[in-house]
Design a protein around this motif. Structure first.
Motif, PDB file in Angstrom:
ATOM      1  N   TYR A 200       0.819  -1.208   0.000  1.00 52.61           N
ATOM      2  CA  TYR A 200       0.000   0.000   0.000  1.00 52.61           C
ATOM      3  C   TYR A 200       0.859   1.266   0.000  1.00 52.61           C
ATOM      4  O   TYR A 200       0.464   2.291  -0.582  1.00 52.61           O
ATOM      5  N   ASN A 201       2.032   1.211   0.604  1.00 48.58           N
ATOM      6  CA  ASN A 201       2.920   2.360   0.537  1.00 48.58           C
ATOM      7  C   ASN A 201       3.429   2.568  -0.886  1.00 48.58           C
ATOM      8  O   ASN A 201       3.543   3.705  -1.355  1.00 48.58           O
ATOM      9  N   ALA A 202       3.700   1.465  -1.588  1.00 50.12           N
ATOM     10  CA  ALA A 202       4.129   1.572  -2.984  1.00 50.12           C
ATOM     11  C   ALA A 202       3.036   2.198  -3.841  1.00 50.12           C
ATOM     12  O   ALA A 202       3.313   3.025  -4.726  1.00 50.12           O
ATOM     13  N   LEU A 203       1.793   1.818  -3.578  1.00 47.92           N
ATOM     14  CA  LEU A 203       0.670   2.411  -4.317  1.00 47.92           C
ATOM     15  C   LEU A 203       0.562   3.914  -4.055  1.00 47.92           C
ATOM     16  O   LEU A 203       0.403   4.717  -4.980  1.00 47.92           O
ATOM     17  N   GLU A 204       0.650   4.276  -2.787  1.00 49.57           N
ATOM     18  CA  GLU A 204       0.499   5.683  -2.406  1.00 49.57           C
ATOM     19  C   GLU A 204       1.617   6.550  -2.973  1.00 49.57           C
ATOM     20  O   GLU A 204       1.391   7.690  -3.397  1.00 49.57           O
ATOM     21  N   GLU A 205       2.818   6.001  -2.985  1.00 51.73           N
ATOM     22  CA  GLU A 205       3.993   6.774  -3.402  1.00 51.73           C
ATOM     23  C   GLU A 205       4.376   6.521  -4.858  1.00 51.73           C
ATOM     24  O   GLU A 205       5.381   7.052  -5.333  1.00 51.73           O
ATOM     25  N   ASN A 206       3.594   5.670  -5.551  1.00 50.41           N
ATOM     26  CA  ASN A 206       3.885   5.321  -6.943  1.00 50.41           C
ATOM     27  C   ASN A 206       5.309   4.768  -7.098  1.00 50.41           C
ATOM     28  O   ASN A 206       6.078   5.208  -7.964  1.00 50.41           O
ATOM     29  N   LYS A 207       5.628   3.787  -6.251  1.00 49.41           N
ATOM     30  CA  LYS A 207       6.954   3.168  -6.278  1.00 49.41           C
ATOM     31  C   LYS A 207       6.844   1.752  -6.825  1.00 49.41           C
ATOM     32  O   LYS A 207       5.848   1.066  -6.581  1.00 49.41           O
ATOM     33  N   PRO A 208       7.848   1.301  -7.564  1.00 48.88           N
ATOM     34  CA  PRO A 208       7.808  -0.076  -8.076  1.00 48.88           C
ATOM     35  C   PRO A 208       8.028  -1.083  -6.956  1.00 48.88           C
ATOM     36  O   PRO A 208       8.742  -0.813  -5.980  1.00 48.88           O
ATOM     37  N   LEU A 209       7.418  -2.247  -7.095  1.00 49.69           N
ATOM     38  CA  LEU A 209       7.595  -3.341  -6.137  1.00 49.69           C
ATOM     39  C   LEU A 209       8.706  -4.262  -6.626  1.00 49.69           C
ATOM     40  O   LEU A 209       8.600  -4.860  -7.697  1.00 49.69           O
ATOM     41  N   MET A 210       9.765  -4.349  -5.862  1.00 47.85           N
ATOM     42  CA  MET A 210      10.861  -5.245  -6.198  1.00 47.85           C
ATOM     43  C   MET A 210      10.540  -6.658  -5.703  1.00 47.85           C
ATOM     44  O   MET A 210       9.827  -6.835  -4.704  1.00 47.85           O
TER      45      MET A 210
END
Length: 313
Positions: A200-210
């Motif tokens: 959910y933090n990746a979604l909020e911050e638009n970060k890729p999931l490694m």
């Protein structure tokens, strides 16, 4: 396939983890151990081999160590001198705290062209004095003439107390890490809590999931369980009770690990979190090593099932 899966941030990475032989074993014995390990690994359908760099973790845990600590060969030396005929990608762990800035620089320059991936590891405890911090090591690698492709360590148990393991991962991504290998997982709730915050933090911050590669380890005896807990692996009380009172603790632990793998695959499938598994044996007992191979093959079947489900969606 390992490079492609890492670069494309896809699920399905399957690794096997090994600890190098003892440092002061004679050459003939090390060659014999390496021959057995290569014969076993050559039968496995895996993406890569993890070679650990073992540290004395007594600074982290004041309790007596269930098994005495013995220094092992460095994983890069073991790979270069004894496993060169094993033609699969290797992930070399590197305990960076014992090196100076210049020493690590020299090691990177020497190895950057032939090491597939490395995982830098800091000290077991912040009480332990070090010549080099983990952040320093990341900086040195980023500034090197030729950097080594890096993965990082993740510890879901740490998220239970500090609530920031997902942030640690994103910070490590900024410093060059492109995948993560977890400490052995036995507490599924801690692991899913960490994954939820990561997602959910990746979604909020638009970060890729490694990709996150979860380590699974059979437990074949109460002594092995004691050692796993000493290493910091969180085994819930109900699970300890089930293992202690089972008629066959090793078979029971393999079944538990399979259940954990399936639950993680199910949880991550719907969220498209890229995960994989690293199978190891913390014990040198033949039965536990063989159980780790059984577990690896079973987990591979599970992963193929979820890959098929993904293709059908």
């Amino acid at each position: 396939m390992l490079k492609s899966k890492i670069e494309n941030k896809t699920s399905g990475i399957l690794l096997y983890g090994l600890t190098p032989p003892k440092l002061h074993a004679d050459t003939a014995k090390i060659k014999a151990i390496a021959a057995k390990q290569m014969a076993r690994i050559n039968t496995l359908d895996i993406d890569g081999l993890v070679l650990y760099d073992i540290q004395d973790e007594s600074s982290r845990n004041n309790a007596p160590r269930p098994f005495p600590f013995s220094q092992t060969l460095s994983p890069d030396t073991y790979n270069d001198s004894y496993l060169a005929d094993l033609k699969i990608p290797k992930i070399i762990y590197k305990s960076v705290g014992k090196y100076s800035n210049n020493e690590l620089n020299a090691w990177i320059d020497k190895n950057a062209k032939h090491i597939d991936y490395s995982v830098f590891v800091g000290t077991p405890s912040n009480k332990q004095k070090t010549a080099l911090s983990l952040n320093d090591a990341y900086r040195i690698n980023q500034n090197a003439n030729t950097s080594i492709p890096l993965g990082g360590v993740t510890i879901p148990e740490r998220h239970f107390t500090k609530k920031d393991e997902h942030q640690r991962l994103f910070n490590k991504v900024d410093k060059g890490c492109r995948f993560f290998i977890s400490q052995c997982v036995y507490n599924i709730n801690n692991t899913k809590n960490f994954l939820s915050d990561y997602y959910y933090n990746a979604l909020e911050e638009n970060k890729p999931l490694m990709p996150i590669i979860f380590t699974l380890t059979p437990c074949g005896s109460l002594k092995t369980m004691e050692f796993m807990e000493w290493l910091g692996i969180d085994i819930p009380q109900w699970l300890k009770n089930d293992l202690k009172h089972s008629e066959d603790i090793l078979s029971k632990s393999v079944a538990i690990c399979k259940n954990i793998a399936e639950e993680l695959l199910e949880y991550c499938h719907g969220k498209h979190i890229p995960i994989g598994f690293n199978i190891e044996s913390v014990s040198i007992r033949k039965a536990e090593i063989e159980a780790s191979i059984t577990l690896l093959n079973d987990v591979k079947v599970l992963m193929k099932h979820y890959e098929t489900k993904k293709e059908l969606v």
